[in-house]
Design a protein around this motif. Structure first.
Motif, PDB file in Angstrom:
ATOM      1  N   ALA A 125      -3.860  19.631 -32.109  1.00  0.00           N
ATOM      2  CA  ALA A 125      -3.810  18.657 -31.024  1.00  0.00           C
ATOM      3  C   ALA A 125      -2.455  18.729 -30.319  1.00  0.00           C
ATOM      4  O   ALA A 125      -1.412  18.795 -30.976  1.00  0.00           O
ATOM      5  CB  ALA A 125      -4.043  17.249 -31.561  1.00  0.00           C
ATOM      6  N   PRO A 126      -2.424  18.733 -28.989  1.00  0.00           N
ATOM      7  CA  PRO A 126      -1.155  18.839 -28.268  1.00  0.00           C
ATOM      8  C   PRO A 126      -0.116  17.807 -28.709  1.00  0.00           C
ATOM      9  O   PRO A 126       1.074  18.122 -28.792  1.00  0.00           O
ATOM     10  CB  PRO A 126      -1.568  18.644 -26.809  1.00  0.00           C
ATOM     11  N   ALA A 127      -0.542  16.574 -28.985  1.00  0.00           N
ATOM     12  CA  ALA A 127       0.416  15.540 -29.388  1.00  0.00           C
ATOM     13  C   ALA A 127       1.036  15.834 -30.738  1.00  0.00           C
ATOM     14  O   ALA A 127       2.152  15.384 -31.034  1.00  0.00           O
ATOM     15  CB  ALA A 127      -0.273  14.174 -29.424  1.00  0.00           C
ATOM     16  N   ASP A 128       0.338  16.593 -31.587  1.00  0.00           N
ATOM     17  CA  ASP A 128       0.849  16.894 -32.928  1.00  0.00           C
ATOM     18  C   ASP A 128       1.821  18.058 -32.938  1.00  0.00           C
ATOM     19  O   ASP A 128       2.610  18.198 -33.871  1.00  0.00           O
ATOM     20  CB  ASP A 128      -0.314  17.220 -33.875  1.00  0.00           C
ATOM     21  N   ILE A 129       1.766  18.920 -31.924  1.00  0.00           N
ATOM     22  CA  ILE A 129       2.587  20.146 -31.979  1.00  0.00           C
ATOM     23  C   ILE A 129       4.080  19.895 -31.743  1.00  0.00           C
ATOM     24  O   ILE A 129       4.877  20.381 -32.592  1.00  0.00           O
ATOM     25  CB  ILE A 129       1.985  21.199 -31.031  1.00  0.00           C
ATOM     26  N   PRO A 130       4.612  19.233 -30.737  1.00  0.00           N
ATOM     27  CA  PRO A 130       3.939  18.672 -29.568  1.00  0.00           C
ATOM     28  C   PRO A 130       4.000  19.612 -28.361  1.00  0.00           C
ATOM     29  O   PRO A 130       4.908  20.425 -28.215  1.00  0.00           O
ATOM     30  CB  PRO A 130       4.761  17.416 -29.304  1.00  0.00           C
ATOM     31  N   GLU A 137      -6.863  19.900 -26.052  1.00  0.00           N
ATOM     32  CA  GLU A 137      -6.690  20.944 -27.054  1.00  0.00           C
ATOM     33  C   GLU A 137      -7.424  22.215 -26.630  1.00  0.00           C
ATOM     34  O   GLU A 137      -8.589  22.161 -26.226  1.00  0.00           O
ATOM     35  CB  GLU A 137      -7.233  20.424 -28.385  1.00  0.00           C
ATOM     36  N   ARG A 138      -6.757  23.366 -26.741  1.00  0.00           N
ATOM     37  CA  ARG A 138      -7.360  24.642 -26.336  1.00  0.00           C
ATOM     38  C   ARG A 138      -7.046  25.718 -27.381  1.00  0.00           C
ATOM     39  O   ARG A 138      -6.082  25.617 -28.131  1.00  0.00           O
ATOM     40  CB  ARG A 138      -6.817  25.101 -24.987  1.00  0.00           C
ATOM     41  N   ASP A 139      -7.855  26.771 -27.360  1.00  0.00           N
ATOM     42  CA  ASP A 139      -7.577  27.925 -28.215  1.00  0.00           C
ATOM     43  C   ASP A 139      -6.416  28.731 -27.670  1.00  0.00           C
ATOM     44  O   ASP A 139      -5.711  29.407 -28.427  1.00  0.00           O
ATOM     45  CB  ASP A 139      -8.804  28.831 -28.330  1.00  0.00           C
ATOM     46  N   GLU A 140      -6.235  28.679 -26.353  1.00  0.00           N
ATOM     47  CA  GLU A 140      -5.196  29.484 -25.716  1.00  0.00           C
ATOM     48  C   GLU A 140      -4.613  28.723 -24.531  1.00  0.00           C
ATOM     49  O   GLU A 140      -5.331  28.032 -23.802  1.00  0.00           O
ATOM     50  CB  GLU A 140      -5.771  30.823 -25.247  1.00  0.00           C
ATOM     51  N   TYR A 141      -3.303  28.853 -24.345  1.00  0.00           N
ATOM     52  CA  TYR A 141      -2.598  28.240 -23.227  1.00  0.00           C
ATOM     53  C   TYR A 141      -1.935  29.356 -22.417  1.00  0.00           C
ATOM     54  O   TYR A 141      -1.786  30.487 -22.887  1.00  0.00           O
ATOM     55  CB  TYR A 141      -1.533  27.267 -23.737  1.00  0.00           C
ATOM     56  N   PHE A 152      -0.809  32.280 -25.094  1.00  0.00           N
ATOM     57  CA  PHE A 152      -0.464  32.033 -26.492  1.00  0.00           C
ATOM     58  C   PHE A 152      -1.341  30.923 -27.057  1.00  0.00           C
ATOM     59  O   PHE A 152      -1.893  30.097 -26.332  1.00  0.00           O
ATOM     60  CB  PHE A 152       1.013  31.627 -26.614  1.00  0.00           C
ATOM     61  N   GLY A 153      -1.477  30.915 -28.370  1.00  0.00           N
ATOM     62  CA  GLY A 153      -2.056  29.793 -29.082  1.00  0.00           C
ATOM     63  C   GLY A 153      -0.932  28.944 -29.651  1.00  0.00           C
ATOM     64  O   GLY A 153       0.219  29.394 -29.733  1.00  0.00           O
ATOM     65  N   ALA A 154      -1.243  27.713 -30.034  1.00  0.00           N
ATOM     66  CA  ALA A 154      -0.204  26.821 -30.544  1.00  0.00           C
ATOM     67  C   ALA A 154      -0.751  25.976 -31.681  1.00  0.00           C
ATOM     68  O   ALA A 154      -1.925  25.599 -31.685  1.00  0.00           O
ATOM     69  CB  ALA A 154       0.331  25.926 -29.428  1.00  0.00           C
ATOM     70  N   ALA A 155       0.121  25.699 -32.651  1.00  0.00           N
ATOM     71  CA  ALA A 155      -0.263  24.887 -33.802  1.00  0.00           C
ATOM     72  C   ALA A 155       0.992  24.288 -34.414  1.00  0.00           C
ATOM     73  O   ALA A 155       2.109  24.791 -34.227  1.00  0.00           O
ATOM     74  CB  ALA A 155      -1.003  25.719 -34.847  1.00  0.00           C
TER      75      ALA A 155
END
Length: 287
Positions: A125-130, A137-141, A152-155
């Motif tokens: 979730a974007p707020a968790d990364i942040p 939320e997406r697989d790729e940004y 890129f992906g983000a986590a």
């Protein structure tokens, strides 16, 4: 104050025992310790402290070489586990739990002198990364960096990660793209930037440009994030034992999707012991 120099697959640490009345190191002291010319030299400082939760052997905190605090360090977790076993605070023949700033981590011996750490669930979730300025939320940004589109992906693994798949990690422009992403407004807490090459469904190569340090020889949380992001994108299988080869060594990562947790295995090596001068003198030398 005595210290222990350790490394996990080349990601190196100064370990301090703060279970007594010793205070946490200041950012200035951390920066001095991390300096490879005027200090001990390391990527991060690990402070071993009394546990905060029942059932844990000890807690630890992580300080980057520039003095900033970090929420997670997978290679550091294995080194803390090895340090506690050698100290006699943790069992040499059974599992136990340790606590990072990100939470409690069960530890198991791997039977080969290393450790397997339960690193917890990846969070997307974007707020968790942040991530800032992202509407979902997406697989790729995608971002524009110096006129180029970067995907890129983000986590989050307790700390933020961006994962970029590349055709060849040796040719990746780590020194340019890493700092550019870390300084981008999309990452308000900065970010660890991983460059991943898929060699086979069960084999990756990875380089990581870390917050507060720069490129390191290995990054345990970065290896976990790379596997989680690439599995989410369908580039590697889920629930597989995946070898992640970093410049300093290879880590084994498995995402148990049923339990929604990542397990990370690898070495933890003692390098040398030493004595620190008075902390005030270290701060004076930094000025």
């Amino acid at each position: 104050m005595r210290f222990t120099k350790m490394h996990g697959a080349g990601n190196d640490f100064v370990v301090l025992d703060l279970r007594g009345a010793l205070p946490a190191p200041t950012p200035e002291v951390c920066a001095r310790l991390g300096d490879r010319h005027f200090g001990v030299g390391c990527d991060q400082i690990l402070t071993i402290e009394p546990p905060r939760n029942a059932g844990s052997i000890a807690a630890y905190r992580i300080w980057n070489a520039d003095g900033s605090a970090s929420g997670q360090c997978g290679n550091g977790a294995r080194c803390v586990a090895a340090w506690l076993v050698r100290d006699g605070a943790a069992p040499a023949d059974a599992g136990f739990a340790i606590e990072s700033p990100a939470g409690v981590h069960p530890v198991q011996h791997d039977g080969e002198g290393g450790f397997v750490i339960d690193m917890g669930a990846p969070r997307f979730a974007p707020a968790d990364i942040p991530l800032a300025g992202v509407d979902g939320e997406r697989d790729e940004y995608a971002l524009q960096i110096d006129g180029d589109t970067l995907r890129f992906g983000a986590a989050s693994m307790g700390n933020p990660h961006a994962v970029i798949e590349v055709a060849d990690v040796d040719a990746a422009d780590v020194a340019r793209i890493g700092p550019a992403l870390q300084a981008h407004a999309m990452f308000p807490a900065s970010v660890n930037v991983g460059f991943a090459q898929v060699l086979a469904p069960d084999h990756l190569r990875l380089r990581v440009f870390e917050r507060g340090v720069g490129e390191t020889l290995a990054c345990g949380s970065g290896a976990c994030a790379a596997v989680a992001v690439l599995a989410r994108q369908g580039r590697v299988p889920k629930d597989a034992d995946i070898a992640v080869a970093l410049p300093g060594g290879t880590l084994r990562i498995r995402h148990d999707t049923a339990a929604d947790t990542l397990f990370m295995g690898g070495p933890a090596t003692f390098v040398f012991e030493g004595n620190l001068p008075d902390a005030n003198r270290l701060e004076e030398n930094t000025a």
